[in-house]
Design a protein around this motif. Structure first.
Motif, PDB file in Angstrom:
ATOM      1  N   HIS C 222       2.790  10.576 -13.404  1.00  0.00           N
ATOM      2  CA  HIS C 222       3.149   9.172 -13.604  1.00  0.00           C
ATOM      3  C   HIS C 222       2.538   8.284 -12.532  1.00  0.00           C
ATOM      4  O   HIS C 222       2.176   8.758 -11.465  1.00  0.00           O
ATOM      5  N   ILE C 223       2.505   6.979 -12.835  1.00  0.00           N
ATOM      6  CA  ILE C 223       2.167   6.025 -11.780  1.00  0.00           C
ATOM      7  C   ILE C 223       3.459   5.694 -11.052  1.00  0.00           C
ATOM      8  O   ILE C 223       4.407   5.194 -11.644  1.00  0.00           O
ATOM      9  N   GLU C 224       3.480   6.032  -9.771  1.00  0.00           N
ATOM     10  CA  GLU C 224       4.705   5.833  -8.996  1.00  0.00           C
ATOM     11  C   GLU C 224       4.760   4.382  -8.480  1.00  0.00           C
ATOM     12  O   GLU C 224       5.804   3.746  -8.510  1.00  0.00           O
ATOM     13  N   MET C 225       3.621   3.910  -8.010  1.00  0.00           N
ATOM     14  CA  MET C 225       3.556   2.542  -7.497  1.00  0.00           C
ATOM     15  C   MET C 225       2.155   2.013  -7.756  1.00  0.00           C
ATOM     16  O   MET C 225       1.190   2.766  -7.767  1.00  0.00           O
ATOM     17  N   TYR C 226       2.053   0.699  -7.938  1.00  0.00           N
ATOM     18  CA  TYR C 226       0.734   0.068  -7.997  1.00  0.00           C
ATOM     19  C   TYR C 226       0.883  -1.332  -7.439  1.00  0.00           C
ATOM     20  O   TYR C 226       1.615  -2.153  -7.996  1.00  0.00           O
ATOM     21  N   GLY C 227       0.232  -1.604  -6.334  1.00  0.00           N
ATOM     22  CA  GLY C 227       0.379  -2.930  -5.739  1.00  0.00           C
ATOM     23  C   GLY C 227      -0.600  -3.097  -4.598  1.00  0.00           C
ATOM     24  O   GLY C 227      -1.503  -2.278  -4.402  1.00  0.00           O
ATOM     25  N   THR C 228      -0.412  -4.154  -3.826  1.00  0.00           N
ATOM     26  CA  THR C 228      -1.296  -4.372  -2.688  1.00  0.00           C
ATOM     27  C   THR C 228      -1.007  -3.312  -1.632  1.00  0.00           C
ATOM     28  O   THR C 228       0.029  -2.639  -1.675  1.00  0.00           O
ATOM     29  N   VAL C 229      -1.938  -3.169  -0.685  1.00  0.00           N
ATOM     30  CA  VAL C 229      -1.760  -2.161   0.356  1.00  0.00           C
ATOM     31  C   VAL C 229      -0.445  -2.404   1.098  1.00  0.00           C
ATOM     32  O   VAL C 229       0.335  -1.480   1.331  1.00  0.00           O
ATOM     33  N   ASP C 230      -0.184  -3.658   1.424  1.00  0.00           N
ATOM     34  CA  ASP C 230       1.051  -3.985   2.140  1.00  0.00           C
ATOM     35  C   ASP C 230       2.279  -3.550   1.364  1.00  0.00           C
ATOM     36  O   ASP C 230       3.186  -2.923   1.904  1.00  0.00           O
ATOM     37  N   GLU C 231       2.315  -3.917   0.092  1.00  0.00           N
ATOM     38  CA  GLU C 231       3.481  -3.581  -0.744  1.00  0.00           C
ATOM     39  C   GLU C 231       3.719  -2.076  -0.767  1.00  0.00           C
ATOM     40  O   GLU C 231       4.829  -1.598  -0.520  1.00  0.00           O
ATOM     41  N   SER C 234       4.565  -0.260   2.661  1.00  0.00           N
ATOM     42  CA  SER C 234       5.860  -0.561   3.273  1.00  0.00           C
ATOM     43  C   SER C 234       6.946   0.409   2.797  1.00  0.00           C
ATOM     44  O   SER C 234       7.985   0.533   3.418  1.00  0.00           O
ATOM     45  N   HIS C 235       6.668   1.120   1.692  1.00  0.00           N
ATOM     46  CA  HIS C 235       7.634   2.121   1.222  1.00  0.00           C
ATOM     47  C   HIS C 235       7.347   3.483   1.833  1.00  0.00           C
ATOM     48  O   HIS C 235       7.173   4.465   1.118  1.00  0.00           O
ATOM     49  N   SER C 236       7.309   3.567   3.150  1.00  0.00           N
ATOM     50  CA  SER C 236       6.858   4.820   3.766  1.00  0.00           C
ATOM     51  C   SER C 236       7.792   5.995   3.452  1.00  0.00           C
ATOM     52  O   SER C 236       7.345   7.115   3.295  1.00  0.00           O
ATOM     53  N   GLU C 237       9.087   5.720   3.355  1.00  0.00           N
ATOM     54  CA  GLU C 237      10.025   6.822   3.073  1.00  0.00           C
ATOM     55  C   GLU C 237       9.776   7.419   1.698  1.00  0.00           C
ATOM     56  O   GLU C 237       9.769   8.628   1.514  1.00  0.00           O
ATOM     57  N   LYS C 238       9.587   6.515   0.721  1.00  0.00           N
ATOM     58  CA  LYS C 238       9.334   6.951  -0.650  1.00  0.00           C
ATOM     59  C   LYS C 238       8.042   7.782  -0.711  1.00  0.00           C
ATOM     60  O   LYS C 238       7.975   8.816  -1.365  1.00  0.00           O
ATOM     61  N   LEU C 239       7.014   7.295  -0.008  1.00  0.00           N
ATOM     62  CA  LEU C 239       5.724   7.987  -0.011  1.00  0.00           C
ATOM     63  C   LEU C 239       5.851   9.376   0.578  1.00  0.00           C
ATOM     64  O   LEU C 239       5.286  10.342   0.089  1.00  0.00           O
ATOM     65  N   ARG C 240       6.639   9.465   1.634  1.00  0.00           N
ATOM     66  CA  ARG C 240       6.859  10.733   2.290  1.00  0.00           C
ATOM     67  C   ARG C 240       7.619  11.687   1.373  1.00  0.00           C
ATOM     68  O   ARG C 240       7.319  12.876   1.304  1.00  0.00           O
ATOM     69  N   GLU C 241       8.584  11.119   0.653  1.00  0.00           N
ATOM     70  CA  GLU C 241       9.418  11.885  -0.270  1.00  0.00           C
ATOM     71  C   GLU C 241       8.574  12.594  -1.336  1.00  0.00           C
ATOM     72  O   GLU C 241       8.845  13.722  -1.705  1.00  0.00           O
ATOM     73  N   ILE C 242       7.530  11.903  -1.827  1.00  0.00           N
ATOM     74  CA  ILE C 242       6.708  12.529  -2.855  1.00  0.00           C
ATOM     75  C   ILE C 242       5.578  13.356  -2.250  1.00  0.00           C
ATOM     76  O   ILE C 242       4.639  13.745  -2.936  1.00  0.00           O
ATOM     77  N   GLY C 243       5.695  13.659  -0.968  1.00  0.00           N
ATOM     78  CA  GLY C 243       4.794  14.632  -0.359  1.00  0.00           C
ATOM     79  C   GLY C 243       3.490  14.066   0.144  1.00  0.00           C
ATOM     80  O   GLY C 243       2.514  14.789   0.285  1.00  0.00           O
ATOM     81  N   LEU C 244       3.424  12.760   0.411  1.00  0.00           N
ATOM     82  CA  LEU C 244       2.185  12.199   0.935  1.00  0.00           C
ATOM     83  C   LEU C 244       2.237  12.126   2.451  1.00  0.00           C
ATOM     84  O   LEU C 244       3.299  12.027   3.055  1.00  0.00           O
ATOM     85  N   ASN C 245       1.050  12.188   3.026  1.00  0.00           N
ATOM     86  CA  ASN C 245       0.914  12.187   4.459  1.00  0.00           C
ATOM     87  C   ASN C 245       0.647  10.769   4.919  1.00  0.00           C
ATOM     88  O   ASN C 245      -0.472  10.298   4.863  1.00  0.00           O
ATOM     89  N   ASN C 257      11.449   1.386  14.076  1.00  0.00           N
ATOM     90  CA  ASN C 257      12.345   0.582  13.260  1.00  0.00           C
ATOM     91  C   ASN C 257      13.740   1.197  13.184  1.00  0.00           C
ATOM     92  O   ASN C 257      14.740   0.494  13.170  1.00  0.00           O
ATOM     93  N   LYS C 258      13.751   2.543  13.151  1.00  0.00           N
ATOM     94  CA  LYS C 258      15.041   3.225  13.118  1.00  0.00           C
ATOM     95  C   LYS C 258      15.839   2.933  14.382  1.00  0.00           C
ATOM     96  O   LYS C 258      17.055   2.885  14.369  1.00  0.00           O
ATOM     97  N   LYS C 259      15.124   2.758  15.494  1.00  0.00           N
ATOM     98  CA  LYS C 259      15.805   2.441  16.754  1.00  0.00           C
ATOM     99  C   LYS C 259      16.192   0.964  16.812  1.00  0.00           C
ATOM    100  O   LYS C 259      16.591   0.477  17.872  1.00  0.00           O
ATOM    101  N   GLY C 260      15.981   0.250  15.728  1.00  0.00           N
ATOM    102  CA  GLY C 260      16.431  -1.136  15.677  1.00  0.00           C
ATOM    103  C   GLY C 260      15.439  -2.160  16.197  1.00  0.00           C
ATOM    104  O   GLY C 260      15.827  -3.254  16.593  1.00  0.00           O
ATOM    105  N   LEU C 261      14.133  -1.794  16.223  1.00  0.00           N
ATOM    106  CA  LEU C 261      13.178  -2.751  16.766  1.00  0.00           C
ATOM    107  C   LEU C 261      12.717  -3.815  15.770  1.00  0.00           C
ATOM    108  O   LEU C 261      12.179  -4.844  16.160  1.00  0.00           O
ATOM    109  N   ASN C 262      12.893  -3.501  14.447  1.00  0.00           N
ATOM    110  CA  ASN C 262      12.520  -4.489  13.439  1.00  0.00           C
ATOM    111  C   ASN C 262      11.100  -5.029  13.555  1.00  0.00           C
ATOM    112  O   ASN C 262      10.875  -6.234  13.611  1.00  0.00           O
ATOM    113  N   LEU C 263      10.159  -4.091  13.598  1.00  0.00           N
ATOM    114  CA  LEU C 263       8.765  -4.494  13.777  1.00  0.00           C
ATOM    115  C   LEU C 263       8.045  -4.751  12.465  1.00  0.00           C
ATOM    116  O   LEU C 263       6.934  -5.245  12.460  1.00  0.00           O
ATOM    117  N   GLY C 264       8.666  -4.405  11.351  1.00  0.00           N
ATOM    118  CA  GLY C 264       7.955  -4.460  10.075  1.00  0.00           C
ATOM    119  C   GLY C 264       7.167  -3.182   9.903  1.00  0.00           C
ATOM    120  O   GLY C 264       7.512  -2.164  10.499  1.00  0.00           O
TER     121      GLY C 264
END
Lengths: 286, 273, 284
Positions: C222-231, C234-245, C257-264
């Motif tokens: 399936h197509i999991e996502m299709y969008g700009t590079v930024d979009e 930004s879903h790094s957790e999802k990408l990691r979940e489907i086995g991407l590096n 960000n997990k430590k609360g730095l809110n860097l984007g």
């Protein structure tokens, strides 16, 4: 006590003759000296044609030096009579997994080395089972190699070397043709060989994230060593590595850029954990 | 995908036939083929058909697969049968109309020929259905090993055979890849006359040769590194050993031959001289 | 009008055998002209199968494929046109080289298009320029080139057909950093100069981040996502979940960000440094 040296290059020079396939200018080794202590995990880095694959082939007598001497566990590789002894000590894993598997069944392939050495059949069986379990391919022992993934094929090739009970394994870009998942599998296996079995590992690569895991990194250019040391100390030289056509890990490069911009961060960062905590340290102090 | 091709036609199973020593299976197949030609009447022929059917059932190979191995010879069998029916003379005349003469000898010969060929093919395919190519290669090597005294390099030949088996799937895969790459550059492989088609193969054959040579060089290095010398002193992990079942199978086939001989004797030959 | 379009495309592996499975499943996709789309996904996710449909190398089980608004399976002519409108460069393309000279090899595609000698020469020279092959190399045997040069010569063979869409399947696989960067720079420059649409199949999220305008993530047919590079990044957790590096700097930012730095989020070193400095700079 001084560590025992298992592979020794003593002022070795080598150049391909015109008929040996390589263009004469590439792959040359020039006045190369290196001591590899037993049990070390050594990564050799360099761009294509810098001579790193030549080094690999000199280590187990596929090539012999034009001048100088390579000794393996005290044995001179250039003597014809020693070639079997050299190869019993130093095993090789190559880049293309398809071109080093000789049998039509996984376990038969792993048995190939010990069979050639005339090992007793019962002993071969034990070694094969043990080697396949070590690389996590035991359940695949009855499979046909062409149905395995690239990473699995490389693990079978590693098992084939393990079954020969070699003290050293030289790997010539074993992950270059693999996907990220396969690379991870092979790197985990290499670390296991080194840490659990105490096998000396020489990993030739151009992936920096792999070299980071080694005990020692040697960077080559034009057939000579240009940097040699612990990964931390080698990767600090971001400019130099880039000039040599190599990457540095992104985390290292980030720290380097920050520091250059006046951000007071340590410069011997290797991975994402270290980088994050170093950044945090600076930002929290402020 | 083409990657999933199987070399030979091994059917994975655990039957007695699968477990028989491959050397014994080769010997049994040869003995059976000889015994096929011993049959002289319908009784012994029937016994042979029965034996063939039993073999198939014991092997656990589905009938559908067995039928598939007969398919390619169906035309030959039909053709030879027809020739036999119309041309073999002797025995009682069945049809005698203008130029068509059919005799009992003709019909019987056709039946015999057809049955023999089918049984022969079925039994030979049972050998390949129940034995992996690797086991077959090893068995052939062992059976031919006496030839070593005539300086025939049996183990080297066997090694070559193994390597061929190992690399066939790799090369098939490679041909597929190269073909697609050239098609993507507009190569037209499907149309044109004979000469054009042969010419169209050049862009596939040249890269295939180049890469095969590269593979061969790398493979030679890899084999060197694993101490392959091609000389004596090599041992094998898998030792071939005859088990009770192997001797039992030999006994079964001897009983079959005895049966054929006895039936031939009691019921006489069916063909009239 | 999108230059490439798929409507309900499904392709089966091992059709008619017990191991039959869907390589891609009911794919709907529009790709606009001029984009540089990075296609990522782990091995077996269907990304190579997907791209091989655009030039008619693979025929779908069901669904329709449009190139420039034309259904490529509507006629034999349309299929053949798709071959040339969509240039597909396979993995390890250097293994397709076969001619006596590099020049002849690059001209194989244009020749198959039935172009005249003059036009062929123009195209070969231009293609060689795009991939950065020096003129004197053109008269050499392709087998005498270095690894990186062979790769670029093979890519030139596809570019010389002057396709509207160029698809490259893992063009940097097995190359060292220098060879890799050369190819990536070349792709970027080629797109900027010609305005062609480029699809880049890759395992490396770093490479894609460097040059793509859009990212398409394949997962499990399936197509999991299709969008700009930024979009997408930004879903790094999802990408990691489907086995991407995900790129290492993205991992650094995940921790921060997990430590609360809110860097984007950041996926290139440049961007990461910029974000940290703006935060740190304010603090200093």
């Amino acid at each position: 006590m001084k560590e025992k040296v298992i592979i020794k290059f003593d002022n070795v020079s080598f150049a391909y003759k015109a008929d040996e396939g390589e263009t004469a200018a590439t792959g040359v080794v020039d006045g190369f000296s290196l001591d590899v202590p037993e049990g070390q995990f050594l990564a050799v880095l360099g761009h294509n044609g810098c001579g790193k694959s030549t080094i690999a082939k000199l280590m187990n007598g596929i090539l012999v030096p034009d001048s100088g001497k390579v000794t393996v566990d005290g044995i001179d590789t250039s003597e014809d009579d020693n070639v079997i002894d050299v190869r019993k000590t130093v095993g090789m894993v190559f880049q293309n997994p398809d071109n080093q598997i000789v049998a039509t069944i996984v376990e038969d392939d792993v048995a190939f080395g010990p069979e050639n050495l005339g090992v007793d059949p019962k002993e071969i069986r034990n070694r094969v089972d043990d080697a396949l379990k070590a690389v996590g391919m035991y359940e695949f022992r009855g499979r046909e190699p062409h149905r395995l993934s690239g990473g699995q094929k490389q693990r079978v090739a590693i098992a084939g070397v393990l079954a020969m009970n070699t003290k050293c394994v030289v790997m010539d870009e074993p992950t270059a043709m693999l996907d990220p998942h396969g690379r991870q599998e092979v790197m985990d296996t290499i670390r296991m060989l080194n840490k659990e079995r105490g096998i000396t590992v020489i990993l030739i690569t151009h992936y920096m994230d792999e070299a980071v895991k080694a005990d020692r990194v040697v960077v080559m250019d034009n057939g000579k060593i240009v940097l040699d040391g612990e990964p931390r100390n080698v990767f600090k030289n971001v400019e130099k590595l880039k000039a040599l056509g190599l990457d540095v890990p992104q985390a290292t490069e980030l720290a380097y850029r920050l520091k250059k911009a006046g951000f007071p961060i340590a410069d011997d960062i290797l991975d994402e954990e270290e980088c994050a905590s170093a950044v945090l340290k600076v930002l929290e102090v402020k | 995908m083409i990657k999933d091709i199987t070399i030979g036609q091994y059917f994975n199973g655990k039957s007695v036939l699968h477990r028989l020593d491959a050397r014994m299976k080769i010997i049994l197949t040869v003995v059976f083929i000889v015994s096929i030609f011993l049959c002289q009447n319908f009784w012994s022929l029937g016994l042979m058909v029965l034996f063939t059917l039993m073999t198939v059932i014991v092997s656990g190979v589905p009938f559908k697969m067995v039928l598939r191995s007969i398919k390619p010879i169906a035309i030959i069998v039909t053709f030879t049968s027809l020739i036999n029916i119309f041309y073999v003379r002797g025995g009682t005349s069945l049809v005698d109309w203008r130029f068509i003469h059919i005799t009992t000898n003709g019909v019987f010969t056709a039946l015999f020929m057809a049955t023999r060929i089918v049984c022969l093919v079925v039994i030979s395919s049972m050998l390949t259905y129940t034995t992996t190519p690797t086991m077959l290669t090893d068995a052939i090597e062992k059976l031919l090993s006496p030839l070593k005294i005539f300086k025939i390099p049996v183990s080297t030949l066997a090694m070559m055979m193994t390597l061929a088996l190992r690399f066939i799937p790799t090369l098939v895969d490679e041909i597929d890849r190269i073909t697609n790459a050239q098609k993507a550059r507009g190569a037209n492989l499907d149309d044109g006359n004979f000469v054009q088609r042969i010419k169209a193969l050049v862009p596939i054959i040249v890269p295939l040769f180049v890469s095969s040579i590269r593979r061969a060089v790398e493979l030679a290095d890899a084999m060197d590194c694993r101490c392959y010398t091609g000389g004596p002193g090599r041992t094998r992990m898998k030792q071939m050993k005859f088990h009770l079942r192997d001797f039992a199978s030999l006994f079964v086939i001897l009983v079959l031959i005895a049966g054929i001989v006895v039936l031939n004797y009691y019921f006489g030959a069916v063909l009239v001289k | 009008m999108p230059v490439l379009s798929m409507k309900g495309v499904t392709h089966l592996y091992n059709k008619g055998t017990p191991s039959q499975s869907k390589a891609i499943d009911n794919i709907n996709l529009d790709i606009e002209e001029g984009e540089l789309v990075g296609i990522i996904g782990h091995t077996g996710s269907g990304k190579s199968t997907l791209v091989q449909h655009f030039n008619g190398i693979l025929k779908p089980e069901s669904g329709k494929i449009f190139v420039d608004g034309t259904d490529i399976w509507s006629s034999k002519k349309a299929t053949r046109e798709a071959r040339f409108k969509v240039g597909l460069c396979f993995q390890y393309p250097e293994y397709q080289l076969f001619e006596e000279t590099v020049y002849k090899d690059i001209s194989f595609g244009p020749k198959n298009m039935g172009l005249n000698e003059e036009e062929i020469q123009k195209r070969v020279l231009l293609a060689a320029k795009y991939v950065g092959l020096q003129q004197e190399l053109l008269e050499k045997s392709p087998f005498d080139l270095s690894g990186g040069e062979k790769r670029r010569a093979a890519i030139a063979g596809v570019i010389a057909m002057q396709p509207k869409v160029l698809i490259l399947d893992e063009p940097t696989a097995g190359l060292d950093p220098v060879g890799r960067d050369k190819i990536l720079d070349m792709i970027k420059a080629y797109r900027e100069k010609t305005g062609s649409t480029v699809l880049l199949v890759s395992h490396s999220m770093e490479d894609v981040a460097k040059i793509a305008t859009k990212v398409l993530v394949m997962n499990d047919a399936h197509i999991e996502m299709y969008g700009t590079v930024d979009e997408v990044y930004s879903h790094s957790e999802k990408l990691r979940e489907i086995g991407l590096n995900i790129p290492q700097v993205s991992k650094v930012f995940e921790i921060l960000n997990k430590k609360g730095l809110n860097l984007g989020s950041a996926y290139t070193v440049e961007k990461a440094a910029e974000l940290i400095l703006s935060k740190g700079g304010a603090a200093v």
